[in-house]
Design an enzyme around this catalytic site. Structure first.
Site, short mmCIF file in Angstrom:
data_model
loop_
_atom_site.label_atom_id
_atom_site.label_comp_id
_atom_site.label_asym_id
_atom_site.label_seq_id
_atom_site.Cartn_x
_atom_site.Cartn_y
_atom_site.Cartn_z
N GLY A 31 -6.72 15.47 48.90
CA GLY A 31 -6.40 17.04 49.88
C GLY A 31 -5.50 17.31 50.82
O GLY A 31 -5.20 16.13 51.59
N LEU A 32 -5.31 18.15 51.34
CA LEU A 32 -4.02 18.73 52.06
C LEU A 32 -4.64 18.16 53.50
O LEU A 32 -5.94 18.78 53.12
CB LEU A 32 -3.20 20.05 51.79
CG LEU A 32 -2.95 20.97 50.59
CD1 LEU A 32 -2.48 22.02 51.12
CD2 LEU A 32 -1.68 19.72 51.08
N SER A 33 -4.18 18.45 54.75
CA SER A 33 -4.59 17.82 56.02
C SER A 33 -5.14 19.17 56.07
O SER A 33 -4.88 20.47 55.56
CB SER A 33 -3.25 17.84 57.14
OG SER A 33 -3.40 17.66 58.04
N ALA A 34 -5.68 19.04 56.48
CA ALA A 34 -6.96 20.22 57.32
C ALA A 34 -7.35 21.13 56.64
O ALA A 34 -8.13 22.31 56.13
CB ALA A 34 -6.01 21.27 57.76
N SER A 35 -8.07 20.30 54.85
CA SER A 35 -8.80 21.11 53.47
C SER A 35 -10.07 20.51 53.98
O SER A 35 -10.42 21.34 53.58
CB SER A 35 -8.03 19.92 52.34
OG SER A 35 -8.39 18.86 51.94
N GLY A 36 -10.15 19.67 54.84
CA GLY A 36 -11.79 19.30 55.20
C GLY A 36 -12.10 18.32 54.45
O GLY A 36 -13.39 17.60 54.81
N LYS A 37 -11.47 17.07 53.67
CA LYS A 37 -12.09 15.92 53.24
C LYS A 37 -12.79 15.23 53.67
O LYS A 37 -13.59 14.43 54.33
CB LYS A 37 -10.45 15.26 53.11
CG LYS A 37 -9.59 15.55 52.47
CD LYS A 37 -8.20 14.79 51.73
CE LYS A 37 -7.76 14.92 52.64
NZ LYS A 37 -7.15 15.51 53.62
N SER A 38 -11.98 14.72 55.77
CA SER A 38 -12.79 14.00 56.55
C SER A 38 -14.11 14.42 56.90
O SER A 38 -15.34 13.84 57.45
CB SER A 38 -12.28 14.20 57.80
OG SER A 38 -10.74 12.77 57.66
N SER A 105 -3.21 11.23 50.43
CA SER A 105 -3.60 10.64 48.54
C SER A 105 -2.06 11.68 48.11
O SER A 105 -2.44 12.29 46.87
CB SER A 105 -4.02 9.93 47.88
OG SER A 105 -5.00 10.99 48.01
#
Length: 208
Positions: A31-38, A105
């Site tokens: 997902g995009l940066s700041a989407s909440g993945k981490s 990715s």
């Protein structure tokens, strides 16, 4: 690839699964940066570990401090970044560990390569793609690292969603809108899917 090397067989994955009491798989958060993945990956790792499932998180930023510190953000380097992490994640999964990756990715071809690395072996290693979906304007409003602002100003080049593309998954196993659900709800969605598919069996640990 060098020609003077030989693959050495050892324990089968089935044997490792039996001894460790679980199977390995890769959960691929994109997902995009700041989407909440981490954030979701961290909470998911903790939840699985607290419930007796061996899990390990591979984070996009953290990996670039070591294994991938020689790579930049050109398309070629992004391809190599994902190729390496796909191989590492496959090794973790092959060791009967639940591998959780959180990487932007952005390219479908790279994610397909990661999937095929897992599914082309016999027996296939489960690969669960989770699209951490959020509108660009929401991600940009969050911008916890100030990266979108720098990208808009031209300070950061090749920034996904602004000056570089993000190719959204077409058929992910899960799609989670993080502007609509909490981190806890996102983790629950993933865990329920894993249990439904028979990939994990949670066993609450007793406190001594």
């Amino acid at each position: 690839m060098a020609t003077n090397i030989t693959w050495h067989e050892g324990l089968t994955r089935e044997e490792r699964n039996k001894y460790r009491g679980q199977q390995g798989l890769t959960i691929w958060l994109t997902g995009l940066s700041a989407s909440g993945k981490s954030t979701i990956a961290t909470a998911l790792e903790q939840h699985l570990l607290h419930n007796g499932v061996a899990a390990y998180r591979l984070d996009g930023d953290n990996i670039r401090f070591g294994l991938n510190k020689d790579l930049g953000f050109s398309e070629k380097d992004r391809n190599e970044n994902i190729r390496r992490i796909a191989e590492v994640s496959k090794l973790f999964a092959d060791s009967s560990t639940v591998s959780i990756t959180s990487f932007i990715s952005p390219y479908r071809a790279d994610r397909l390569l990661a999937r095929e690395l897992h599914t082309s072996v016999e027996p296939p290693i489960p690969f669960v793609e989770v699209f951490i979906d959020v509108p660009l304007e929401v991600a940009e409003a969050r911008d916890p690292k100030g990266l979108y602002k720098k990208a808009r100003e031209g300070v950061i080049k090749e920034f996904t969603g602004i000056s570089a593309p993000y190719e959204a998954p077409e058929n992910p196993e899960l799609r989670i809108r993080t502007d609509q659900v909490s981190v806890e709800d996102a983790v629950q969605q993933i865990v329920l899917y894993l249990e439904k598919e028979g990939y994990v069996k949670l066993k609450a640990l007793t406190q001594n």
